[in-house]
Design an enzyme around this catalytic site. Structure first.
Site, PDB file in Angstrom:
ATOM      1  N   TYR A 148      10.033  10.663  -6.417  1.00 32.88           N
ATOM      2  CA  TYR A 148       9.706   9.414  -7.105  1.00 32.88           C
ATOM      3  C   TYR A 148      10.554   8.258  -6.569  1.00 32.88           C
ATOM      4  CZ  TYR A 148       9.703   5.859 -10.773  1.00 32.88           C
ATOM      5  OH  TYR A 148       9.646   4.674 -11.446  1.00 32.88           O
ATOM      6  N   ALA A 200       1.992   2.353 -11.288  1.00 34.44           N
ATOM      7  CA  ALA A 200       2.793   3.201 -10.408  1.00 34.44           C
ATOM      8  C   ALA A 200       2.588   4.655 -10.789  1.00 34.44           C
ATOM      9  CB  ALA A 200       4.276   2.849 -10.518  1.00 34.44           C
ATOM     10  N   LYS A 208       9.295   4.980  -4.341  1.00 30.60           N
ATOM     11  CA  LYS A 208       9.490   3.609  -4.815  1.00 30.60           C
ATOM     12  C   LYS A 208      10.315   2.793  -3.811  1.00 30.60           C
ATOM     13  CE  LYS A 208       8.406   2.031  -8.268  1.00 30.60           C
ATOM     14  NZ  LYS A 208       7.187   1.245  -8.594  1.00 30.60           N
ATOM     15  N   ASP A 263      15.607   2.075 -11.001  1.00 31.54           N
ATOM     16  CA  ASP A 263      16.982   2.510 -10.736  1.00 31.54           C
ATOM     17  C   ASP A 263      17.014   3.796  -9.910  1.00 31.54           C
ATOM     18  OD1 ASP A 263      15.900   3.494 -13.397  1.00 31.54           O
ATOM     19  OD2 ASP A 263      17.590   4.874 -13.156  1.00 31.54           O
ATOM     20  N   THR A 307       4.567   7.272 -12.092  1.00 31.87           N
ATOM     21  CA  THR A 307       5.872   7.301 -12.760  1.00 31.87           C
ATOM     22  C   THR A 307       6.249   8.672 -13.316  1.00 31.87           C
ATOM     23  OG1 THR A 307       4.841   6.582 -14.827  1.00 31.87           O
ATOM     24  CG2 THR A 307       5.744   4.861 -13.390  1.00 31.87           C
ATOM     25  N   GLN A 349       3.006   0.696 -20.090  1.00 35.75           N
ATOM     26  CA  GLN A 349       3.862   0.003 -21.047  1.00 35.75           C
ATOM     27  C   GLN A 349       4.087  -1.456 -20.678  1.00 35.75           C
ATOM     28  OE1 GLN A 349       7.281   2.498 -22.638  1.00 35.75           O
ATOM     29  NE2 GLN A 349       6.876   3.557 -20.718  1.00 35.75           N
TER      30      GLN A 349
END
Length: 288
Positions: A124, A59, A128, A101, A61, A11
């Site tokens: 996840y 990534a 990150k 976040d 995701t 995206q």
């Protein structure tokens, strides 16, 4: 200026590709050209391109899937960013990397700042956070941009899923106790472009920053806004029922509070974002 964008179909990458061509040459490498799980392939491709700027828009995701394939998640989200930071340092060029976040546990009452200590709940988020540390330990020029609840008109995301289900189902039960800021990938790309332009003008405030839309809502509130847009178009829309997270169990635990304070980015780089409702309207209208 030669900009290497890693990730072709995601995206954020798609929005970056539509905007960054105005400031330089884009070299975009998708998974077929660069597998982030292959360290030597990363080094070889970066050295072959010889970019003036590296943007890592790729990534692992799949939040729930990461719980069952942690090695792959860490390879892509942790090891690869560290290698990219090393190659960027060797070339003496900046690295822009996107984080999440999910590095926080969501237990804080107010919005998280960059000074809050991460405490991720699942694989996840842990991968990150490890990637952030790997980049910071290299000590090169870098921007780590934490964002949240990313959506766009492409790929797989909450917006597109809701647009489909709201028209297919008579009733939908949506989680209402997770709070955050739905962030259009176009907002992220616009802010990235602004940061690049400020860097070219002499900006050097490297480090970690929060980059989300302004304001806050729940997934239920986001679904309501999507439904209202459908109704304005004269399309059918399901009845929405708010539920707690406990009624929608998933393999990975989600943070209840995903709010990020983005004031540092505005203060140190002069880059701010629109509120989430305005950005949603821009996305739905197909605006740049």
């Amino acid at each position: 200026m030669r900009m290497l964008i890693i990730g072709r179909h995601g995206q954020v990458s798609r929005e970056l590709q539509s905007r960054l061509g105005a400031v330089g040459e884009l070299i975009v490498l998708g998974r077929d050209e660069l597998d982030l799980a292959q360290p030597e392939q990363i080094r070889r491709q970066v050295r072959s391109v010889g970019p003036d700027l590296i943007i890592n828009a790729a990534a692992h995701t799949a939040v729930d899937l990461a719980e069952s394939e942690p090695d792959l998640a860490f390879a892509i989200n942790s090891t690869a960013p560290g290698i990219l930071a090393e190659e960027a340092l060797t070339l003496d060029v900046p690295l822009i990397h996107y984080s999440t976040d999910y590095v926080f546990d969501g237990e804080k009452v107010g919005p998280y700042t960059e000074d809050d200590t991460p405490h991720p709940l699942g694989v996840y988020g842990k991968s990150k956070w490890a990637g952030e540390r790997a980049i910071a330990e290299v000590s090169g020029k870098h921007l780590i941009l934490r964002t949240s609840w990313v959506y766009s008109n492409h790929g797989r995301n909450f917006l597109l899923t809701m647009q489909r289900l709201l028209q297919e189902k008579p009733e939908l039960r949506i989680v209402a106790d997770q709070i955050g800021a739905p962030t259009w990938a176009g907002t992220i790309a616009n802010s990235t472009l602004a940061l690049i332009e400020r860097w070219q003008a002499g900006g050097t405030a490297w480090g970690t920053y929060h980059l989300t839309a302004q304001g806050e809502t729940s997934w239920f509130g986001f679904a309501q806004a999507i439904g209202e847009a459908l109704r304005q178009q004269g399309k059918p829309c399901a009845t929405l029922i708010p539920i707690p997270s406990s009624e929608y169990p998933t393999p990975a635990v989600r943070p209840l509070n995903s709010r990020l304070d983005c004031s540092r980015l505005a203060r140190e780089w002069g880059v701010s974002q629109p509120d989430w409702q305005t950005a949603l309207q821009a996305c739905l209208a197909g605006q740049p």
